[in-house]
Motif scaffolding. Sequence first.
Motif, short mmCIF file in Angstrom:
data_model
loop_
_atom_site.label_atom_id
_atom_site.label_comp_id
_atom_site.label_asym_id
_atom_site.label_seq_id
_atom_site.Cartn_x
_atom_site.Cartn_y
_atom_site.Cartn_z
N ARG A 23 -5.12 122.36 -75.94
CA ARG A 23 -5.36 121.24 -75.04
C ARG A 23 -5.91 121.69 -73.69
O ARG A 23 -6.71 121.01 -73.06
N TYR A 24 -5.48 122.87 -73.25
CA TYR A 24 -5.96 123.38 -71.98
C TYR A 24 -7.32 124.07 -72.11
O TYR A 24 -7.82 124.61 -71.13
N PRO A 132 -7.28 120.45 -62.42
CA PRO A 132 -8.32 120.41 -63.44
C PRO A 132 -9.28 121.59 -63.33
O PRO A 132 -9.74 122.12 -64.33
N LYS A 185 -13.31 113.52 -74.67
CA LYS A 185 -11.96 114.05 -74.80
C LYS A 185 -11.74 115.26 -73.90
O LYS A 185 -10.66 115.44 -73.32
N HIS A 188 -11.17 114.06 -70.41
CA HIS A 188 -9.80 113.55 -70.29
C HIS A 188 -8.80 114.70 -70.18
O HIS A 188 -7.91 114.68 -69.32
N ASN A 189 -8.94 115.69 -71.04
CA ASN A 189 -7.99 116.81 -71.04
C ASN A 189 -8.05 117.64 -69.75
O ASN A 189 -7.07 118.27 -69.37
N SER A 191 -8.68 116.25 -66.83
CA SER A 191 -8.42 115.34 -65.71
C SER A 191 -6.93 115.31 -65.37
O SER A 191 -6.08 115.84 -66.10
N HIS A 194 -4.38 113.75 -68.03
CA HIS A 194 -4.26 114.34 -69.36
C HIS A 194 -2.89 114.13 -70.00
O HIS A 194 -2.76 114.25 -71.21
N ASN A 195 -1.87 113.80 -69.20
CA ASN A 195 -0.55 113.53 -69.78
C ASN A 195 -0.41 112.11 -70.30
O ASN A 195 0.61 111.74 -70.86
#
Length: 463
Positions: A23-24, A132, A185, A188-189, A191, A194-195
């Motif tokens: 995800r990161y 980010p 996506k 979003h990840n 930003s 992201h949670n």
Amino acid sequence: MHSIMIICPDNSPLKESEKWLSRYGFQVNTSHSLEQANRYYELTEFHLLLIDNDTIKDQKTDIQSTPPRIILDAKPSLSTGVNSMSKGALYYLPLPTDSETLLNHVVNALEQQDHPATALAEATPTTTSRTPKEETLTLGTEGSGIIGQCQPMQELFSDMRKIAGTDVTVLIRGESGTGKELVAKALHNLSLRHNHPIISVNCAAIPENLIESELFGHEKGAFTGASAAHDGLIFAADKGTLFLDEIGELPLEAQARLLRVLQEGEIRRVGATQSTKVNIRLITATHRNLMAMVKQGLFREDLYYRLYVMELLLPPLRARGDDISILAKSLLEKTCQKHNKPIYQYNKAFDKAIRSHDWPGNVRELENAIERAVILSPQERVDASNLKLASKQNTNTSEGQTSAHNSDTLVGTTLDDYFKHFVLTHQHKMTETQLAHSLGISRKSLWERRQKLAIPKKVTPEK
């Protein structure tokens, strides 16, 4: 661009780190043992290894020649820690270790590789918060969802890094199959949202008579069949990101409602009298020319300028040079794993076939072709002929048939020929819903077949 190999048993707490590291933005692979990792991968190609000590404590093999590594131990001891560090481990951590602590050590280890001259002078970060900007470390690798090293992609990544931490509205443009949803996506990840959820909606896949209800929700009894109240997808994206793919397919009535969301930050369900506040970051995508649609009266001009704050352009696959081979090699490995086949060697003949094709369907077409090749090839090697790529001669013939669609004569005898002829002949007097009904398919299926067969939509002449 950083890749990480995790070596641990399935029951190891370290296994859980695979998802959140991906995800990161890291490219993450996993193996059950050092032996398996050496058999299927070239470990020197990884930037960092995360190793559960249980997988190597009885190993006789010297692993000092491997990339930098972090050793994690479910039964930590001072002697084991000293021994691990003496053999080249950068860090020795207990298992389980919380994600923030491990992430800090991962970043610090990678920074030591990137900046070896200054690494020893810098203390290990004590803060656990991440911005980010820090998370863009490996944008462009598999872990980030988008692979790319060519100049157009690097320019895209640069723009993404600049806008990811903002709430600015983004319009992503590119041909079908170029990966517009992957870019959304990734934004979003990276930003601060992201949670919270990212809700992805294909505007062409929802029937026209239901799209307002699906997006904005409805009250009980608002229309026939509305037996209960429904929140809608925009409300589901509250505090997160709403991604509207194929925004050009959104009906005009729904466009007016979406404009209110952007202007007022609120939605009103179908049949409701009160509005509800929402806090969303909007990302949209299209392969169409929205300004041309504005001139044709098919898209609201005021909404267009609300969407066109930041624009990201995705290059077609044919313009990405060596990225084609990099993508093909990655997809080949993933597809082999998906179908439980041994990892095929990416050979020169296979690469030559890949590089000689124009890829009008872009990455999506490449993915499908490689899956065909993996399924059809023998166990010993992947065969380029099994890509089953259309020749340029066939492509030109197909284009010639399409350009002659105004003729009442049906060219060809296949179902695709019939489908093309019917749509091109009747779309000027039928809506998309009527076309789909006449063909006995859903509106989503109609849209998908349009993309596959490259059938242009009707154009309303300017008044």
